[in-house]
Design an enzyme around this catalytic site. Structure first.
Site: not given
Ligand code: ATP
Ligand code: MG
Length: 561
Positions: A265, A39, A275
């Site tokens: 994660r 996102e 974020k």
């Molecule tokens: P938000 O909590 O604002 O939604 P997010 O960290 O989920 O943020 P996204 O941009 O939605 O951010 O994430 C893009 C992809 O990265 C998603 O598939 C998410 O699952 C993955 N992702 C985000 N944070 C992690 C993490 N700490 N470890 C592994 N994958 C991650």
């Molecule tokens: Mg997300």
């Protein structure tokens, strides 16, 4: 690479790769197609790197492809700056989506049609309840929800209201479109989830065309289906959304049937990978920006001097598992040191200079000595360094009254200057305040190159730079941004490390450093790995400490065996 070869290759096996290999072997998927779906509401961080490496990595290993898809369904939080940064960071990490760049917003028209399809088949309805009413009737983990009074609206009324929602007749929050699933479900995500909400906001790509926007759940799986994604890999918090993902795929005339799989994660000690927190750190000025070298963002790590290969190697070692855990930051730094130890050229830099005068070295004279650029890589060659009567050594390398095990400089003690001579300290000169301002030393001309012909030994080898041609530099030493291994994300300000940045204004560095390729990492001998900061100006370099030399993780590992 065939599926079997991929399994044999040393790519690290994990349950996701096992599932994909089995699907390929059984002919359940013709082509492995994955996607990384950020996102664009912030910069990417090292947690995203794990997801990027997994999605792009498995696509590569199985001869498929990985799409970059912006999940841009919330125009109030998303910005072009973030889109540009995300593309730059994915490329810098070493991955390529080729022609496969997509946006959820590319599919808004199709998603809208599918929403009408659900209405026509009696599987969605427009709800006029307020947000508070909806929240109150949703139930809890232990109590079922209650049906909305608008749940039994007829198809025609629903279609009419939904079309008027799209036409902009209603203000934000006045109505939503909900799936009609089961308010009694044990899974709250199935209690008539919201599919569309009214949001009068300009979208970076579609402009003012839309004033209703699909929810994450309604956009994500359908976008996967449109793109022919075979394996939709996401993090564990979406596990409870999978039944909804599947319900939508079942109930819509989508062109393909992707499957969702969840993995843990990445969490790292002494840092925060949320974020929301990262946005606040930037917005409230706790750091200098998204690319502040203390940030766990890809942009911050790059500016700090972390090579992309180290990030890839680190996430490979962490692996892909199903249970959440916190990875020790020491493990990350260990991977960084391993890569930098192989690649960084060695240089000498004195961070806290103390002047040394070699009393028996003729005034006005100097000579050139040879120094190796990399101890394990002769191909990196050598360079000439100048030695003269006045030098700088590290203040910490001198003690007037040393304790027993201090082998470096002190009055009467002899040490080796790297690549140069043995010197012995005669006297420490002090100012009126009693501070040491310079050391008076002598050198032994017979020890040129660093060895004594009579075989006598010294206990320490010090780095140094010649005062005549040293370049003055700013050096920024970084420590962890948080002082606790598990910062409180709810109130993180109290856990910030007040000493996360230490600026040294007048370090003395050898001239080769000022002339080196700005993008190449360097090792300051005995200090750590450093990388030139873009704040550098001609004649005034600025260096960031990427990581120190001391490796506590290596010790932890050795001790644990
Ligand atoms: P938000 O909590 O604002 O939604 P997010 O960290 O989920 O943020 P996204 O941009 O939605 O951010 O994430 C893009 C992809 O990265 C998603 O598939 C998410 O699952 C993955 N992702 C985000 N944070 C992690 C993490 N700490 N470890 C592994 N994958 C991650
Ligand atoms: Mg997300």
């Amino acid at each position: 690479m065939t599926a079997a070869e991929a399994l044999d290759a040393d790519v690290g096996r994990d349950f996701i790769r096992d599932i994909i290999a089995a699907d390929v072997a059984a002919g359940r998927v013709a082509e492995v197609i994955t996607r990384f779906p950020p996102e664009p509401n912030g910069y990417l961080h090292i947690g995203h790197a794990k997801s990027i490496a997994l999605n792009f990595g498995v696509a590569q290993e199985f001869g498929g492809r990985c799409h970059l898809r912006f999940d841009d369904t919330n125009p109030t939080r998303e910005e072009q700056e973030y889109i540009d940064a995300i593309k730059r960071d994915v490329r810098w990490l070493g991955f390529d989506w080729n022609d496969h760049l997509y946006h959820a917003s590319d599919y808004f028209e199709q998603l809208y049609e599918w929403a009408e399809h659900l209405i026509r088949t009696g599987k969605a309805y427009v709800d006029d309840q307020s947000q508070a009413e909806m929240r109150a009737s949703r139930g809890t983990l232990t109590e079922p929800g209650r049906n909305s009074p608008f749940r039994e609206r007829g198809v025609e009324e629903n279609l009419d209201l939904f079309r008027r929602m799209r036409a902009g007749e209603f203000p934000n929050g006045a109505r939503v479109l909900r799936a009609k699933i089961d308010m009694g479900s044990g899974n709250i995500n199935l209690r008539d989830p919201t599919l569309y909400r009214i949001l009068h906001a300009r979208h970076p790509r579609t402009g003012d065309k839309w004033c209703i926007y699909p929810s994450y759940d309604f956009a994500h799986g359908q976008s996967d289906a449109i793109e022919g994604i075979s394996h939709s890999l996401c993090t564990l918090e979406f596990e409870d959304h999978r039944p909804l993902y599947d319900w939508l795929i079942e109930n819509l005339p989508v062109p393909s049937r992707p499957r969702q799989y969840e993995f843990a994660r990445l969490n790292l000690s002494y840092t925060v990978l949320s974020k929301r927190v990262l946005i606040e750190l930037v917005r409230d000025g706790h750091v200098a920006g998204w690319d502040d070298p203390r940030m766990p963002t890809i942009a911050g790590l790059r500016r700090r001097g972390i090579p992309p290969a180290a990030i890839r190697e680190f996430v490979r070692r962490v692996g892909v598992a199903k249970a959440n855990s916190v990875v020790d930051i020491g493990m990350f730094e260990h991977a960084v040191r391993e890569v930098l130890n192989r690649t960084a050229l060695r240089r000498m830099a004195v961070l806290r200079p103390l002047k040394v005068v070699i009393e028996n070295y003729p005034e006005g004279q100097s000579e050139e000595l040879e120094a190796v650029n990399h101890p394990d890589n002769p191909a990196a060659g050598t360079r000439r360094i100048r030695f003269g009567r006045e030098l700088y050594v590290e203040r910490d390398d001198f003690m007037e009254n040393p304790p027993k095990k201090f082998y470096r400089l002190s009055p009467g003690r002899e040490v080796r200057l790297r690549y140069a001579y043995f010197i012995a300290c005669r006297e420490a000169v002090k100012n009126a305040a009693g501070e040491i301002t310079e050391l008076r030393c002598t050198y032994d001309p017979a020890t040129r190159g660093g060895n004594a012909p009579d075989g006598r030994k010294v206990q320490a080898t010090l780095h140094w730079v010649s005062a005549a041609d040293a370049v003055s530099a700013e050096v920024r030493l970084y420590n962890q941004l948080f002082s606790k291994p598990d910062p409180n994300v709810g109130a993180f300000a109290a856990d910030l490390n007040p000493n996360s940045l230490e600026v040294i204004g007048d370090a003395k560095i050898e001239p080769a450093l000022a002339a080196d390729d700005a993008d190449a990492p360097v090792q300051f001998e005995r200090q750590g790995y450093f990388y030139r900061d873009p704040d550098s100006k001609p004649g005034r370099p600025v260096f960031n400490r990427t990581v120190g030399l001391r490796d506590t993780w290596a010790k932890v590992q050795a001790g644990g065996r």
